[in-house]
Scaffold this motif. Structure first.
Motif, PDB file in Angstrom:
ATOM      1  N   ASP A   4       0.857  -1.172   0.000  1.00 19.62           N
ATOM      2  CA  ASP A   4       0.000   0.000   0.000  1.00 19.62           C
ATOM      3  C   ASP A   4       0.895   1.225   0.000  1.00 19.62           C
ATOM      4  OD1 ASP A   4      -2.176  -1.608   0.073  1.00 19.62           O
ATOM      5  OD2 ASP A   4      -2.585  -1.366   2.206  1.00 19.62           O
ATOM      6  N   MET A   5       0.573   2.175  -0.863  1.00 19.56           N
ATOM      7  CA  MET A   5       1.398   3.356  -1.028  1.00 19.56           C
ATOM      8  C   MET A   5       0.558   4.604  -0.824  1.00 19.56           C
ATOM      9  SD  MET A   5       4.441   2.272  -1.710  1.00 19.56           S
ATOM     10  CE  MET A   5       5.188   3.773  -2.335  1.00 19.56           C
ATOM     11  N   GLY A   6       1.247   5.705  -0.584  1.00 18.70           N
ATOM     12  CA  GLY A   6       0.594   6.994  -0.455  1.00 18.70           C
ATOM     13  C   GLY A   6       0.859   7.850  -1.681  1.00 18.70           C
ATOM     14  N   ARG A   7      -0.132   8.592  -2.108  1.00 16.94           N
ATOM     15  CA  ARG A   7      -0.014   9.503  -3.234  1.00 16.94           C
ATOM     16  C   ARG A   7      -0.524  10.879  -2.776  1.00 16.94           C
ATOM     17  NH1 ARG A   7       2.898   6.190  -4.862  1.00 16.94           N
ATOM     18  NH2 ARG A   7       2.697   4.870  -6.725  1.00 16.94           N
ATOM     19  N   ARG A   8       0.344  11.877  -2.832  1.00 18.99           N
ATOM     20  CA  ARG A   8       0.000  13.219  -2.359  1.00 18.99           C
ATOM     21  C   ARG A   8      -0.041  14.180  -3.539  1.00 18.99           C
ATOM     22  NH1 ARG A   8       3.043  17.592   0.432  1.00 18.99           N
ATOM     23  NH2 ARG A   8       1.665  18.553   1.993  1.00 18.99           N
ATOM     24  N   HIS A   9      -1.142  14.926  -3.634  1.00 17.91           N
ATOM     25  CA  HIS A   9      -1.342  15.835  -4.755  1.00 17.91           C
ATOM     26  C   HIS A   9      -1.794  17.207  -4.229  1.00 17.91           C
ATOM     27  CE1 HIS A   9      -1.294  12.457  -7.712  1.00 17.91           C
ATOM     28  NE2 HIS A   9      -1.806  11.793  -6.696  1.00 17.91           N
ATOM     29  N   ARG A  10      -1.476  18.228  -4.991  1.00 19.90           N
ATOM     30  CA  ARG A  10      -1.880  19.587  -4.635  1.00 19.90           C
ATOM     31  C   ARG A  10      -3.369  19.775  -4.959  1.00 19.90           C
ATOM     32  NH1 ARG A  10       0.906  24.506  -3.953  1.00 19.90           N
ATOM     33  NH2 ARG A  10      -0.629  26.002  -3.161  1.00 19.90           N
ATOM     34  N   LEU A  11      -4.120  20.255  -3.986  1.00 19.94           N
ATOM     35  CA  LEU A  11      -5.567  20.417  -4.108  1.00 19.94           C
ATOM     36  C   LEU A  11      -5.892  21.893  -4.321  1.00 19.94           C
ATOM     37  CD1 LEU A  11      -8.161  18.602  -3.846  1.00 19.94           C
ATOM     38  CD2 LEU A  11      -8.321  19.424  -1.494  1.00 19.94           C
ATOM     39  N   TYR A  12      -6.870  22.162  -5.178  1.00 17.01           N
ATOM     40  CA  TYR A  12      -7.258  23.537  -5.496  1.00 17.01           C
ATOM     41  C   TYR A  12      -8.760  23.717  -5.272  1.00 17.01           C
ATOM     42  CZ  TYR A  12      -2.659  24.085  -7.609  1.00 17.01           C
ATOM     43  OH  TYR A  12      -1.297  24.140  -7.821  1.00 17.01           O
ATOM     44  N   PRO A  13      -9.189  23.878  -4.022  1.00 17.65           N
ATOM     45  CA  PRO A  13     -10.617  24.103  -3.756  1.00 17.65           C
ATOM     46  C   PRO A  13     -11.021  25.531  -4.120  1.00 17.65           C
ATOM     47  CG  PRO A  13      -9.387  24.198  -1.713  1.00 17.65           C
ATOM     48  CD  PRO A  13      -8.400  23.815  -2.783  1.00 17.65           C
ATOM     49  N   THR A  14     -12.302  25.724  -4.363  1.00 13.57           N
ATOM     50  CA  THR A  14     -12.826  27.061  -4.577  1.00 13.57           C
ATOM     51  C   THR A  14     -12.883  27.805  -3.245  1.00 13.57           C
ATOM     52  OG1 THR A  14     -15.106  26.334  -4.296  1.00 13.57           O
ATOM     53  CG2 THR A  14     -14.169  26.209  -6.523  1.00 13.57           C
ATOM     54  N   VAL A  15     -13.253  29.085  -3.308  1.00 13.37           N
ATOM     55  CA  VAL A  15     -13.323  29.886  -2.075  1.00 13.37           C
ATOM     56  C   VAL A  15     -14.354  29.305  -1.119  1.00 13.37           C
ATOM     57  CG1 VAL A  15     -13.812  32.172  -1.144  1.00 13.37           C
ATOM     58  CG2 VAL A  15     -12.542  31.953  -3.291  1.00 13.37           C
ATOM     59  N   ASP A  16     -15.518  28.940  -1.636  1.00 18.85           N
ATOM     60  CA  ASP A  16     -16.562  28.371  -0.775  1.00 18.85           C
ATOM     61  C   ASP A  16     -16.131  27.012  -0.223  1.00 18.85           C
ATOM     62  OD1 ASP A  16     -18.109  30.574  -1.340  1.00 18.85           O
ATOM     63  OD2 ASP A  16     -19.197  29.599  -2.976  1.00 18.85           O
ATOM     64  N   GLN A  17     -15.516  26.200  -1.053  1.00 12.96           N
ATOM     65  CA  GLN A  17     -15.050  24.895  -0.589  1.00 12.96           C
ATOM     66  C   GLN A  17     -13.950  25.047   0.465  1.00 12.96           C
ATOM     67  OE1 GLN A  17     -13.908  23.102  -4.306  1.00 12.96           O
ATOM     68  NE2 GLN A  17     -15.890  22.118  -4.610  1.00 12.96           N
ATOM     69  N   GLU A  18     -13.085  26.037   0.311  1.00 11.91           N
ATOM     70  CA  GLU A  18     -12.025  26.252   1.295  1.00 11.91           C
ATOM     71  C   GLU A  18     -12.597  26.641   2.644  1.00 11.91           C
ATOM     72  OE1 GLU A  18      -7.749  28.598   1.664  1.00 11.91           O
ATOM     73  OE2 GLU A  18      -9.215  29.198   0.133  1.00 11.91           O
ATOM     74  N   GLU A  19     -13.631  27.465   2.648  1.00 13.01           N
ATOM     75  CA  GLU A  19     -14.265  27.839   3.916  1.00 13.01           C
ATOM     76  C   GLU A  19     -14.837  26.616   4.621  1.00 13.01           C
ATOM     77  OE1 GLU A  19     -17.152  30.787   3.059  1.00 13.01           O
ATOM     78  OE2 GLU A  19     -15.691  32.370   2.583  1.00 13.01           O
ATOM     79  N   ILE A  20     -15.443  25.719   3.845  1.00 11.87           N
ATOM     80  CA  ILE A  20     -16.001  24.495   4.448  1.00 11.87           C
ATOM     81  C   ILE A  20     -14.883  23.603   4.979  1.00 11.87           C
ATOM     82  CG2 ILE A  20     -17.323  22.396   3.959  1.00 11.87           C
ATOM     83  CD1 ILE A  20     -18.887  23.987   1.880  1.00 11.87           C
ATOM     84  N   LEU A  21     -13.802  23.460   4.216  1.00 13.83           N
ATOM     85  CA  LEU A  21     -12.696  22.618   4.662  1.00 13.83           C
ATOM     86  C   LEU A  21     -12.052  23.171   5.922  1.00 13.83           C
ATOM     87  CD1 LEU A  21     -11.006  21.714   1.246  1.00 13.83           C
ATOM     88  CD2 LEU A  21     -12.293  20.189   2.749  1.00 13.83           C
ATOM     89  N   ILE A  22     -11.902  24.476   6.014  1.00  7.57           N
ATOM     90  CA  ILE A  22     -11.342  25.076   7.233  1.00  7.57           C
ATOM     91  C   ILE A  22     -12.247  24.783   8.423  1.00  7.57           C
ATOM     92  CG2 ILE A  22     -10.813  27.269   8.354  1.00  7.57           C
ATOM     93  CD1 ILE A  22      -9.875  28.320   5.672  1.00  7.57           C
ATOM     94  N   ARG A  23     -13.555  24.900   8.224  1.00  9.39           N
ATOM     95  CA  ARG A  23     -14.496  24.617   9.315  1.00  9.39           C
ATOM     96  C   ARG A  23     -14.411  23.153   9.729  1.00  9.39           C
ATOM     97  NH1 ARG A  23     -18.547  26.832   6.968  1.00  9.39           N
ATOM     98  NH2 ARG A  23     -19.625  24.953   6.204  1.00  9.39           N
ATOM     99  N   TRP A  24     -14.344  22.267   8.760  1.00  8.81           N
ATOM    100  CA  TRP A  24     -14.224  20.837   9.080  1.00  8.81           C
ATOM    101  C   TRP A  24     -12.897  20.539   9.776  1.00  8.81           C
ATOM    102  CZ3 TRP A  24     -16.185  18.138   3.958  1.00  8.81           C
ATOM    103  CH2 TRP A  24     -17.564  18.363   3.848  1.00  8.81           C
ATOM    104  N   GLY A  25     -11.826  21.196   9.341  1.00  7.16           N
ATOM    105  CA  GLY A  25     -10.526  20.951   9.960  1.00  7.16           C
ATOM    106  C   GLY A  25     -10.515  21.302  11.438  1.00  7.16           C
ATOM    107  N   HIS A  26     -11.126  22.427  11.790  1.00  4.99           N
ATOM    108  CA  HIS A  26     -11.194  22.810  13.206  1.00  4.99           C
ATOM    109  C   HIS A  26     -12.101  21.856  13.978  1.00  4.99           C
ATOM    110  CE1 HIS A  26      -8.770  26.322  12.772  1.00  4.99           C
ATOM    111  NE2 HIS A  26      -9.602  26.943  11.952  1.00  4.99           N
ATOM    112  N   THR A  27     -13.146  21.355  13.333  1.00  5.92           N
ATOM    113  CA  THR A  27     -14.021  20.390  14.000  1.00  5.92           C
ATOM    114  C   THR A  27     -13.271  19.091  14.283  1.00  5.92           C
ATOM    115  OG1 THR A  27     -15.950  21.332  12.878  1.00  5.92           O
ATOM    116  CG2 THR A  27     -16.203  19.152  13.851  1.00  5.92           C
TER     117      THR A  27
END
Length: 428
Positions: A4-27
């Protein structure tokens, strides 16, 4: 043994998606801290350990009462508890170096774990793709390399350089027979990042920061210290927007430094594993090597600043990470990793006809090794790598002071429960 291997890629969320991800990250961070504190409280009161299977029911009740908890996908909360279970198991394992699970701070790397069953990946073109995340939708990411397998899990994280998505990929690849290539010994050091016994020149890690970046980092660290002092005196400890921008600039430089270090480490370990039948390394205890010399109030240490600089140089070369990568890459490329005792490798003569141990052969821990017995001269790191290779061939991987030639018994890896695999779905 399948990999099993890991694959890391650069993610480009939109402004609205970034706000949701930040909220989820703090949760996720809050859930980790609350679950950890609950386990500590239960252990102090009852002497029993509370695990994730019991906390999942309480998580369901919390999602019914708290809107900010219900906003997070249920599987992400379950994955947080599962990761906390893994941290506890690593702490209890006497063969694992992990310490007791620690609380996650706001300034640390933000991450949101997902299960692989709910993840879908769709390739857009040669360089771009998008991933579908629960309750978020399709998010574009840079397809820097093919996934090459079945997605087991995914983690969205943010560091100083931006957002990334990491996929746990089941390769379904069984390692081939031993490649039959010649082995080598490798000496990891500070002046020379790595010196292989089969090579004539050391492998030097490029500076992880340029002089301009070092000056910029020093300026920002001083600026941060002044702003923290002002915040404690006048703002009651609350961070201002300027202070947060300063911390973000520092995190960006640190992340760039870590990426450069990781790039060199991956290239080094991949080349060693691919081109050698076995790789012998020193069985180092990095925690003891980088222990602080400051001492105590009663018995203060000596040369504390010099030892601190040496510790930073050792950790910058990441010997523990190199060993971790060699362990799975050697299995992948049909090679073998052999750790050997580290005692007196730098004081042993690499001449096959001599092999005497004498501290006087390397006066002052310099770059030149000159044997006082036979007159053999060589680079000190290359001489040590030759001794490491000899020990790897002789001991067969034993990490004790032994010269027995018998191959030690190998303990089979623990069996892993087979799970149903599903290929990533595409757009309909």
């Amino acid at each position: 043994m399948k990999a099993d291997m890991g694959r890391r890629h650069r993610l480009y969320p939109t402004v609205d998606q970034e706000e949701i991800l930040i909220r989820w990250g703090h949760t996720c961070r809050a859930l980790w801290n609350v679950a950890l504190e609950q386990r500590r409280y239960v252990y102090r009161q009852r002497g029993t350990t509370l695990m994730g299977s019991a906390q999942c029911g309480q998580l369901t009740a919390a999602r019914a009462e708290l809107d900010w908890m219900a906003d997070l996908p249920a599987e992400c909360g379950q994955r947080v508890l599962a990761n906390l279970d893994a941290a506890y198991l690593n702490f209890w394992n006497p063969n694992h170096p992990a310490g007791f699970p620690a609380r996650k701070k706001r300034r640390e790397r933000m991450s949101i774990p997902f299960k692989g069953q709910r993840i879908e990946v769709h390739k857009l073109n040669r360089h771009w793709a998008e991933v579908r995340l629960p309750k978020l939708g399709w998010v574009r990411f840079r397809l820097s390399r093919a996934l090459g397998g079945t997605i087991r899990n995914a983690t969205v994280s943010r560091d100083g350089t931006g957002w990334h998505v990491s996929f746990g990929v089941h390769m379904g690849r069984i390692p081939d027979a031993p490649n039959g290539r010649p082995g080598c010994g490798v000496d990891f050091g500070v002046a020379a990042s790595a010196f292989a016994s089969t090579e004539t020149e050391p492998r030097l890690m490029p500076p992880t920061l340029t002089k301009a970046e070092q000056a910029r980092l020093k300026h920002l660290e001083r600026k941060k210290a002044r702003q923290l002092t002002y915040a404690k005196k006048h703002n009651g400890g609350r961070y201002s927007n300027r202070l947060r921008r300063t911390m973000a600039e520092i995190a960006k430089i640190r992340a760039r430094q870590a990426n450069r270090r990781a790039d060199f480490t991956h290239k080094l370990t991949t080349d060693l594993a691919q081109n050698h039948g076995f790789v012998g390394i020193e069985d180092l205890r990095v925690n003891y090597m980088t222990k602080s010399a400051k001492g105590t109030m009663d018995t203060p240490g000596k040369n504390v600043a010099a030892k601190a600089g040496l510790n930073r140089s050792i950790l910058d070369n990441a010997p523990g990470e190199r060993r971790r990568q060699l362990e799975y890459k050697c299995r992948m490329y049909s090679s073998e990793l052999i750790p050997v005792p580290a005692f007196h490798t730098s004081q042993t003569c690499g001449n096959p006809a001599c092999g005497k141990v004498d501290p006087a052969s390397r006066p002052g821990c310099g770059r030149l090794f000159r044997c006082v017995n036979c007159g053999w001269e060589d680079d000190a790191d290359h001489n040590a790598s030759m001794e490491i290779e000899v020990r790897a061939r002789r001991t067969g991987g034993s990490v004790i002071n032994s010269t027995r030639s018998a191959e030690p018994a190998r303990v089979p890896a623990q069996t892993r429960r087979r799970t149903r695999e599903a290929l990533p779905a595409t757009h309909g």
